[in-house]
Design a protein around this motif. Structure first.
Motif, PDB file in Angstrom:
ATOM      1  N   UNK A 219      48.341  14.676   3.203  1.00  0.00           N
ATOM      2  CA  UNK A 219      47.212  14.454   2.304  1.00  0.00           C
ATOM      3  C   UNK A 219      47.302  15.425   1.135  1.00  0.00           C
ATOM      4  N   UNK A 220      47.209  14.891  -0.085  1.00  0.00           N
ATOM      5  CA  UNK A 220      47.279  15.701  -1.290  1.00  0.00           C
ATOM      6  C   UNK A 220      45.880  15.920  -1.856  1.00  0.00           C
ATOM      7  N   UNK A 221      45.649  17.002  -2.587  1.00  0.00           N
ATOM      8  CA  UNK A 221      44.316  17.301  -3.106  1.00  0.00           C
ATOM      9  C   UNK A 221      43.785  16.276  -4.105  1.00  0.00           C
ATOM     10  N   UNK A 222      44.648  15.522  -4.758  1.00  0.00           N
ATOM     11  CA  UNK A 222      44.181  14.539  -5.734  1.00  0.00           C
ATOM     12  C   UNK A 222      43.781  13.215  -5.089  1.00  0.00           C
ATOM     13  N   UNK A 223      43.809  13.124  -3.761  1.00  0.00           N
ATOM     14  CA  UNK A 223      43.405  11.916  -3.060  1.00  0.00           C
ATOM     15  C   UNK A 223      44.577  11.043  -2.632  1.00  0.00           C
ATOM     16  N   UNK A 224      45.767  11.334  -3.085  1.00  0.00           N
ATOM     17  CA  UNK A 224      46.944  10.561  -2.719  1.00  0.00           C
ATOM     18  C   UNK A 224      47.402  10.976  -1.328  1.00  0.00           C
TER      19      UNK A 224
ATOM     20  N   UNK B 116      43.834  30.147 -10.888  1.00  0.00           N
ATOM     21  CA  UNK B 116      44.347  30.682  -9.629  1.00  0.00           C
ATOM     22  C   UNK B 116      43.836  29.885  -8.436  1.00  0.00           C
ATOM     23  N   UNK B 117      42.590  29.438  -8.479  1.00  0.00           N
ATOM     24  CA  UNK B 117      42.044  28.653  -7.374  1.00  0.00           C
ATOM     25  C   UNK B 117      42.731  27.297  -7.276  1.00  0.00           C
ATOM     26  N   UNK B 118      43.058  26.679  -8.409  1.00  0.00           N
ATOM     27  CA  UNK B 118      43.717  25.379  -8.358  1.00  0.00           C
ATOM     28  C   UNK B 118      45.142  25.503  -7.839  1.00  0.00           C
ATOM     29  N   UNK B 119      45.808  26.626  -8.080  1.00  0.00           N
ATOM     30  CA  UNK B 119      47.153  26.822  -7.552  1.00  0.00           C
ATOM     31  C   UNK B 119      47.146  26.894  -6.030  1.00  0.00           C
ATOM     32  N   UNK B 120      46.103  27.462  -5.459  1.00  0.00           N
ATOM     33  CA  UNK B 120      46.026  27.578  -4.008  1.00  0.00           C
ATOM     34  C   UNK B 120      45.719  26.243  -3.353  1.00  0.00           C
ATOM     35  N   UNK B 121      45.042  25.334  -4.071  1.00  0.00           N
ATOM     36  CA  UNK B 121      44.631  24.059  -3.492  1.00  0.00           C
ATOM     37  C   UNK B 121      45.673  22.961  -3.630  1.00  0.00           C
ATOM     38  N   UNK B 122      46.838  23.251  -4.159  1.00  0.00           N
ATOM     39  CA  UNK B 122      47.836  22.214  -4.393  1.00  0.00           C
ATOM     40  C   UNK B 122      48.718  21.942  -3.188  1.00  0.00           C
ATOM     41  N   UNK B 123      48.587  22.683  -2.138  1.00  0.00           N
ATOM     42  CA  UNK B 123      49.431  22.454  -0.967  1.00  0.00           C
ATOM     43  C   UNK B 123      48.895  21.278  -0.171  1.00  0.00           C
ATOM     44  N   UNK B 124      49.742  20.328   0.200  1.00  0.00           N
ATOM     45  CA  UNK B 124      49.267  19.175   0.961  1.00  0.00           C
ATOM     46  C   UNK B 124      48.962  19.549   2.413  1.00  0.00           C
ATOM     47  N   UNK B 125      48.088  18.785   3.017  1.00  0.00           N
ATOM     48  CA  UNK B 125      47.709  18.976   4.414  1.00  0.00           C
ATOM     49  C   UNK B 125      48.420  17.950   5.278  1.00  0.00           C
TER      50      UNK B 125
END
Length: 102
Positions: free
Chosen positions: A39-44, A18-27
């Motif tokens: 900016x994506x959570x994986x660094x891309x 559930x925490x990883x689903x919330x962090x997938x939105x780009x900034x």
């Protein structure tokens, strides 16, 4: 007792999912020179402007490390399964390690 252990295990396993689903939105961000980027959570990251994003993608496609598997590479069964050995690697075209087959 088994039901409590099962419930605890479900809660512990569901938390990171559930925490990883919330962090997938780009900034949305802005660089020092004023260009808007995503900016994506994986660094891309990528440009928000579609024209700049397309030109940056064409430029990035020229670099060999961004290509999935060049034609002269060895290995890589069914796409990305297994190791892909690039030319110049010490294991490139080494043959069998079995002395009976050499």
């Amino acid at each position: 007792m088994k039901a409590r252990v099962f419930a605890l295990l479900c809660v512990l396993l569901a938390g990171p999912v559930l925490a990883s689903e919330l962090d997938r939105t780009p900034l949305e961000a802005q660089t020092a020179d004023g260009q808007k980027v995503r900016l994506f959570p994986n660094g891309r990251w990528e440009y928000v402007d579609a024209a700049k994003a397309a030109s940056a993608q064409q430029l990035a496609a020229q670099y060999p490390e961004n290509k999935t598997r060049p034609l002269d590479a060895q290995g890589g069964v069914f796409g990305s399964v297994g190791r892909v050995i690039m030319p110049g690697d010490k294991d490139y075209n080494r043959g069998s390690l079995n002395p009976k087959l050499r």
